[in-house]
Design a protein around this motif. Sequence first.
Motif, PDB file in Angstrom:
ATOM      1  N   VAL A 103       0.904  -1.314   0.074  1.00 36.40           N
ATOM      2  CA  VAL A 103       0.045   0.176  -0.081  1.00 36.40           C
ATOM      3  C   VAL A 103       0.911   1.353   0.090  1.00 36.40           C
ATOM      4  N   THR A 140      14.189  -2.281   9.174  1.00 31.44           N
ATOM      5  CA  THR A 140      13.204  -3.515   9.456  1.00 31.44           C
ATOM      6  C   THR A 140      11.683  -3.042   9.290  1.00 31.44           C
ATOM      7  N   GLY A 141      11.128  -3.739   8.581  1.00 30.38           N
ATOM      8  CA  GLY A 141       9.602  -3.560   8.477  1.00 30.38           C
ATOM      9  C   GLY A 141       9.093  -2.710   7.511  1.00 30.38           C
ATOM     10  N   LYS A 171      10.623  -5.208   2.535  1.00 31.11           N
ATOM     11  CA  LYS A 171      11.422  -5.967   1.969  1.00 31.11           C
ATOM     12  C   LYS A 171      11.004  -7.240   1.246  1.00 31.11           C
ATOM     13  N   ARG A 195       5.714  -2.435   9.822  1.00 31.98           N
ATOM     14  CA  ARG A 195       5.288  -3.479  10.673  1.00 31.98           C
ATOM     15  C   ARG A 195       4.916  -3.045  12.061  1.00 31.98           C
TER      16      ARG A 195
HETATM   17  N1  LIG Z   1       3.531  -0.727   2.019  1.00 30.65           N
HETATM   18  C1  LIG Z   1       2.843  -1.940   2.752  1.00 30.65           C
HETATM   19  N2  LIG Z   1       1.770  -1.927   2.663  1.00 30.65           N
HETATM   20  C2  LIG Z   1       1.108  -2.840   3.251  1.00 30.65           C
HETATM   21  N3  LIG Z   1       1.728  -3.738   4.134  1.00 30.65           N
HETATM   22  C3  LIG Z   1       3.111  -3.491   4.600  1.00 30.65           C
HETATM   23  C4  LIG Z   1       3.650  -2.547   3.669  1.00 30.65           C
HETATM   24  N4  LIG Z   1       5.160  -2.634   4.014  1.00 30.65           N
HETATM   25  C5  LIG Z   1       5.032  -3.608   4.922  1.00 30.65           C
HETATM   26  N5  LIG Z   1       3.938  -4.147   5.322  1.00 30.65           N
HETATM   27  C6  LIG Z   1       3.694  -5.334   6.182  1.00 30.65           C
HETATM   28  O1  LIG Z   1       4.409  -5.244   7.283  1.00 30.65           O
HETATM   29  C7  LIG Z   1       5.111  -6.308   7.817  1.00 30.65           C
HETATM   30  C8  LIG Z   1       6.629  -6.203   7.496  1.00 30.65           C
HETATM   31  O2  LIG Z   1       7.057  -6.328   6.077  1.00 30.65           O
HETATM   32  P1  LIG Z   1       8.162  -7.192   5.638  1.00 30.65           P
HETATM   33  O3  LIG Z   1       8.183  -8.625   6.263  1.00 30.65           O
HETATM   34  O4  LIG Z   1       8.070  -7.033   4.061  1.00 30.65           O
HETATM   35  O5  LIG Z   1       9.305  -6.350   6.028  1.00 30.65           O
HETATM   36  P2  LIG Z   1      10.703  -6.322   6.040  1.00 30.65           P
HETATM   37  O6  LIG Z   1      11.297  -5.211   5.518  1.00 30.65           O
HETATM   38  O7  LIG Z   1      11.300  -7.678   5.160  1.00 30.65           O
HETATM   39  O8  LIG Z   1      11.372  -6.584   7.393  1.00 30.65           O
HETATM   40  P3  LIG Z   1      12.529  -7.179   8.018  1.00 30.65           P
HETATM   41  O9  LIG Z   1      13.717  -6.373   7.809  1.00 30.65           O
HETATM   42  O10 LIG Z   1      12.284  -6.996   9.685  1.00 30.65           O
HETATM   43  O11 LIG Z   1      12.647  -8.645   7.654  1.00 30.65           O
HETATM   44  C9  LIG Z   1       4.466  -7.386   6.946  1.00 30.65           C
HETATM   45  O12 LIG Z   1       3.290  -7.807   7.616  1.00 30.65           O
HETATM   46  C10 LIG Z   1       4.041  -6.575   5.760  1.00 30.65           C
HETATM   47  O13 LIG Z   1       2.836  -7.173   5.192  1.00 30.65           O
END
Ligand SMILES: Nc1ncnc2c1ncn2[C@@H]1O[C@H](COP(=O)(O)OP(=O)(O)OP(=O)(O)O)[C@@H](O)[C@H]1O
Length: 471
Positions: free
Chosen positions: A154, A183-184, A187, A370
Motif C-alpha cells: 500500500v 526493518t519492517g 522488503k 510492521r
Molecule cells: N507498504 C505496505 N503495505 C502493506 N503492508 C506492508 C507494507 N509494508 C510492509 N507491510 C507489512 O509490514 C510487515 C513487515 O513487512 P516485511 O516483512 O516485508 O518487512 P521487511 O522489510 O522484510 O522486514 P525485516 O527487515 O524485519 O525482515 C508485513 O506484515 C507486511 O505485510
Amino acid sequence: MKRRNTQRILLVDDELDILDGCRSCLKNSGFGDILTESDSRLVLPLLEREEVDVIVLDLHMPNLSGVDLLPQIVNRYPQIKVIVSTASNEVETVVSCMKGGAFDYMVKPIDVKRLLTSVRKALELKSLSSELSTLKQYMFTDRLDHPEAFSSIVSSNKAMRAVFQYIEVVAGTRQPVTITGETGTGKELAARAIHDLSGRSGPFVPLNVAGLDDNMFSDTLFGHVKGAFTGADVARDGLITRASGGTLFLDEIGDLGEMSQIKLLRLLQEQEYYPVGSDFVKKSDARIVMATNRDLQELIKQGKFRNDLYYRLCAHRVHLPPLRDRLDDVPLLLDHFLEKAAAQLDKKKPTPPPELAVMLTLYRFPGNVREMEALVSEAVLRHKGGVLSMETFRSAMGSEVQSVPEAPAPRTESLEQALGAVFGRFPTIAEVEEQMIAEAMRKAKGNQGMAANMLGVARQTLNKRLKSQSA
Ligand SMILES: Nc1ncnc2c1ncn2[C@@H]1O[C@H](COP(=O)(O)OP(=O)(O)OP(=O)(O)O)[C@@H](O)[C@H]1O
C-alpha cells in the motif's frame, strides 16, 4: 513480436554436433531459452519472428557465411550481442568482425568455460542496456505496466513509485537483486513482487539466514549427501533445489558468516554449489533475491562483509525508504490496517479520530510499517465500539511524539539572543505564548487536539486561547 521474460540465445553453426554440444553446455549451466539454426540462410527470417538477446555465430558456413551475415544482423538488430566463432588462424577476420560490431569472439574448438563466460557477459550487457532504455521511458511517462504486482504494497508515495518502476525493469533479468531498507519497510513484499513479475514458473522460496552458522546455512540451502555427517542417514535436497525455476529469497544477508559469504558469492557468480559432503558441483537456475536491514558498507569497514560479495550484490539494488520519509502513506496505511484488523477480528471497521493520522505522522516509527500494523491491530483488538480510542497509540508513542517537535534546549546565555532573534527584543509572556501556539498549530498541521498535546494543555484551553487571539 512477443516479449519474453527470460533471455534467449541463438546458436548458428552448420555442424550439428557443435550445435548440440554448445546447447547442452549452456542448458546444464542454467540457460534455459536456447534456439539453434544450422542453415545460415534462415537466420534473418528467424530474427523477424523471434526476439533474441545473444547470437553465437560460426563464421564459416556454406551458402551464406557468418562473415556476410554479421553486418546484416548488426544493422537490423543492433541491440543483439553477437559472439563469432572462428578457426584459430584468422586473426584478420576476427579483427574485422570486432570492428564490424561483434561483441566477442571464440576460437574453435570451443572451450566450454570461454563459451559460458562470453555468453554470460553478453547477456549481462544486453540486460543492462535494455534496463537503461526502459528506465528512460519510465522517466518520461511515470507509468507502471503491472500495477497488480504491487497490490499488497500500500503506497501512493513518489519514491515508492520509482521503486516499483525499477522493480518492473529488473524483475525479468537473471541477475540477483538486493533489497535494502530498515526493518519492517516491506522488503519481503518487494521480493515477492519481483518474483511475481519475473515470469518464472517455479516457487518463491524464502530463507532467513540470520542466526544460521555455516553448517546450518550450507545444509539448509544446499542439502547434503548420505553420510555427510552423523545423522545424515539419507541424502536431502536443500532449498536451492526447491527454488528451481523460481526465486530464492535470502533475508538478513548482512548476518552471514565468512564461509557462508564465500559460498553465496560462488552461487551468485557461477550459479554453482556443493551439497554438504559432496565433491560434485551442482548447478542452479534459481533467481536470487536478497535483503538486509544492515549497512553493508559499515560491515565492510568492520571486516565483517566481503568487498567482492558487496560489489556482486550492487548490480541491482532496491532501497525502501523508512516510513518517516514517506508520511503521505500514513493515512492510506492506517485505513488499510484498520480494515485488515477488523476483518481478521471479525469486527466492524472502527472510525479513527481525525487527530490520529496527524499524531502518527509525528512519530518516528523505528519498526516502520510492521510497527504501525501491530499498533493498529492492537487498537482494533481493544476497540469496544464508536470512535477508535487513541489510548493504544498514546501509550506506545506518547513520549516520543511529544519529544519530536522539541528543539534542543538553548544554553542560558544564548536564550536572550535566541529570543531577540525571534522577537527583535526581549518578549512578554503573552508574545511567547502566542508564538508557541502558532508553532504547535503549524507542526500539528492545524489539528487542535495534537497541538494541545504538544503544548501540554487541554484542548479546550487551546481553543479558548486561539479564539481570544483572533478576537
Ligand atoms: N507498504 C505496505 N503495505 C502493506 N503492508 C506492508 C507494507 N509494508 C510492509 N507491510 C507489512 O509490514 C510487515 C513487515 O513487512 P516485511 O516483512 O516485508 O518487512 P521487511 O522489510 O522484510 O522486514 P525485516 O527487515 O524485519 O525482515 C508485513 O506484515 C507486511 O505485510
